[in-house]
Design an enzyme around this catalytic site. Sequence first.
Site, PDB file in Angstrom:
ATOM      1  N   SER A 155     -14.768  15.857   8.984  1.00  0.00           N
ATOM      2  CA  SER A 155     -15.101  14.648   8.197  1.00  0.00           C
ATOM      3  C   SER A 155     -13.802  14.679   7.419  1.00  0.00           C
ATOM      4  O   SER A 155     -13.727  14.915   6.475  1.00  0.00           O
ATOM      5  CB  SER A 155     -16.484  14.910   7.727  1.00  0.00           C
ATOM      6  OG  SER A 155     -16.538  12.864   6.858  1.00  0.00           O
ATOM      7  N   ALA A 197      -9.308  12.428  -3.152  1.00  0.00           N
ATOM      8  CA  ALA A 197     -10.053  11.351  -3.807  1.00  0.00           C
ATOM      9  C   ALA A 197      -9.881  10.549  -3.681  1.00  0.00           C
ATOM     10  O   ALA A 197      -9.836   9.511  -4.199  1.00  0.00           O
ATOM     11  CB  ALA A 197      -9.749  11.498  -5.791  1.00  0.00           C
ATOM     12  N   GLY A 244     -12.859   8.841  -2.453  1.00  0.00           N
ATOM     13  CA  GLY A 244     -13.826   8.145  -3.503  1.00  0.00           C
ATOM     14  C   GLY A 244     -14.916   7.896  -1.889  1.00  0.00           C
ATOM     15  O   GLY A 244     -15.948   6.712  -2.252  1.00  0.00           O
ATOM     16  N   ASN A 282     -23.894  15.924   3.276  1.00  0.00           N
ATOM     17  CA  ASN A 282     -21.801  16.001   2.630  1.00  0.00           C
ATOM     18  C   ASN A 282     -22.785  16.152   0.784  1.00  0.00           C
ATOM     19  O   ASN A 282     -22.861  14.563   0.444  1.00  0.00           O
ATOM     20  CB  ASN A 282     -21.184  15.046   2.814  1.00  0.00           C
ATOM     21  CG  ASN A 282     -19.793  14.788   1.717  1.00  0.00           C
ATOM     22  OD1 ASN A 282     -19.779  15.970   0.851  1.00  0.00           O
ATOM     23  ND2 ASN A 282     -18.987  14.152   2.065  1.00  0.00           N
ATOM     24  N   CYS A 329     -19.178  16.989  -1.938  1.00  0.00           N
ATOM     25  CA  CYS A 329     -17.855  15.827  -1.933  1.00  0.00           C
ATOM     26  C   CYS A 329     -17.401  16.227  -3.433  1.00  0.00           C
ATOM     27  O   CYS A 329     -18.528  14.881  -4.032  1.00  0.00           O
ATOM     28  CB  CYS A 329     -17.916  14.652  -1.590  1.00  0.00           C
ATOM     29  SG  CYS A 329     -16.345  13.876  -1.709  1.00  0.00           S
ATOM     30  N   ILE A 364     -15.603  25.326   4.163  1.00  0.00           N
ATOM     31  CA  ILE A 364     -16.251  24.716   3.750  1.00  0.00           C
ATOM     32  C   ILE A 364     -15.855  23.007   3.241  1.00  0.00           C
ATOM     33  O   ILE A 364     -14.990  22.513   4.239  1.00  0.00           O
ATOM     34  CB  ILE A 364     -15.287  25.922   2.156  1.00  0.00           C
ATOM     35  CG1 ILE A 364     -13.607  26.459   2.186  1.00  0.00           C
ATOM     36  CG2 ILE A 364     -15.608  27.020   1.622  1.00  0.00           C
ATOM     37  CD1 ILE A 364     -13.134  26.539   1.418  1.00  0.00           C
ATOM     38  N   GLY A 371     -11.468  24.914   7.164  1.00  0.00           N
ATOM     39  CA  GLY A 371     -10.539  24.974   5.435  1.00  0.00           C
ATOM     40  C   GLY A 371      -8.761  25.456   6.272  1.00  0.00           C
ATOM     41  O   GLY A 371      -9.141  26.598   6.149  1.00  0.00           O
ATOM     42  N   THR A 422      -7.120  18.353   7.827  1.00  0.00           N
ATOM     43  CA  THR A 422      -6.143  17.749   7.333  1.00  0.00           C
ATOM     44  C   THR A 422      -4.658  17.695   8.653  1.00  0.00           C
ATOM     45  O   THR A 422      -3.756  17.147   8.232  1.00  0.00           O
ATOM     46  CB  THR A 422      -5.441  18.926   6.136  1.00  0.00           C
ATOM     47  OG1 THR A 422      -6.166  18.750   5.138  1.00  0.00           O
ATOM     48  CG2 THR A 422      -4.216  18.392   5.332  1.00  0.00           C
TER      49      THR A 422
END
Lengths: 275, 302
Positions: free
Chosen positions: B22, B71, B73, B128, B131, B191, B243, B266
């Site tokens: 996500s 970050a 948000g 979630n 976060c 994670i 991760g 990522t």
Amino acid sequence: MIRKRTATIVSVQALAAPGHYVLTFDDPETARDARPGHFIAVGATTPANAGSSILRKPFSIYKVDPDAGLCTILFSVYGPTTSTMALYKPGDKLDFLGPLGGRVFDADPQAAVHHVMVGGGYGVPPLNFLAKTIKAANPSAKVTLIYGARSANLLVGDDGLREAGVEIIACTDDGSLGVKGRVTDGLAPLLAPPILGAGGASGGACVYTCGPTPMMRAVAELCMAHNTPCQVSMETPMPCGIGICVGCVLKKADGTFSRTCTDGPVYPATEVTWQ
Amino acid sequence: MAVNLEVKIGSLTMRTPVTTGSGTFGFGSETKDLVDLSKLGAVCVKATTRERRLGNPPARMCETASGVLNAIGLQNGGIENYILEKLPYLRQFDVPIIVNVPGESPDDFAYVARRLTESGGADAIELNISCPNVSHGLDYATQPHLTAEVVAAVKAVTDLPIIAKLSPNVTDIRPIAKAAEDAGADAISLINTVIGTAIDARKRTFKLANKTGGLSGPAIKPIALLAVYRVAQTVNVPIIGMGGIMNATDAVEFLLAGATAVAAGTVNFVNPLAAIEIADGIADYLEKNGFTDVHELIGAVQ
């Protein structure tokens, strides 16, 4: 149409400006589809430095040659990706996503306006592409490039513009070439108040700018003060380049955050919150 | 020789054991030129909240050694926008949709879960509760009883499989995973990002406007692998491991540690086709090593 490509590199040439290079690669589809303001996201690391940087890096399209199927980018060495790119040889592969960008420069070559490109550092390449595109569509269009750097030897990205009939105004901090001062010092004299006709502004300037954010802010504010339309190609780090990470945002005047990779990178100066 | 890659996460069947992480794959349509979603094990979309969220001011992301600090948000259009604007594209593909749901109260989580259930907007919900970039985001996953409270509140309003996504930023993740399982979680995602910061020595400022961010990428893989291994020893529900997975070898390591499925996160920024290529690579690994079923790998390293 975004493509994931492994294109063959045709040439990598060091420029006179220290640490600056132009790289040309063979990709007919990108050469055909790219428009001024588009960029590509390059992934280039070696096993030796791969751990220090995993993300792709964005590079504006500098030149296209659709007939030969070639594209060119200009870069300066500042990290593992660009260090690797500087070592590429003809025949090596360039791994990239592109062409990227949801909104690119919007110029009307037929409009009775003075098209003024204002660039700083390696923000000049997309403006070079735009200037040539306008001139190719309308050889009588009035097009000027104002570009700035600390010193004459750092001015890059002006290839072929004189031949294309683009007027060039250099601005250097140390006065080693052209106007001693900043690009705004070169721009201000060109921003005479537009003559307002029935159809809005005519005979005035349209400004297109790309470079370091403080420079673009100064250009944008000068243009807004003169009521001159200004398009800015924003320079933000772009982790993905395709809109999935939402990490490259800028704050718009309406308070929302906009992804510069897919909602930009080009914005009307009035849409950007200049912080 | 054909190998079996199909796994089950609760009542959810994944054709391959690889989903997207996500927040690393948008809402699926961004990659329409590049990715055929039906080739994924599942698509896990960006966090979707009760109301629209503007997200954090920039700078939101920076690179660190072998990693990325973010970050964001939780910028998103809110649940109604998801149902109207995002879902139609996703439903063109024969692929399970996992919707990641953050919230600031058990009621928030339950509300979004109910709307997802009513609208057919998800095939599973990933809670979630971990976060690190929003107030309250971390709190739930740092306490077993708070984790249980959220899971129970959502279980009460939906029959969809519930996946609890846990935080590594805790003293011991095992009691929290156990609490999620006891409250009815059908799976555990491990994670979420590891909280951290980055400072610019030249400018003498924080690199992120939010000061802190969540670290992802290869830098956190050892942390994630250990969390998966430990939780696999603790719970009986399946684990989705994530991760720092960049390739099929990384994914196999997570399966060996005890994950039933994995998420490519990522790596999508580098290669949007990663989840498909990693699944193909897992199949190659099985074949080369004489396995016929991905289940032979799950938890094989004790």
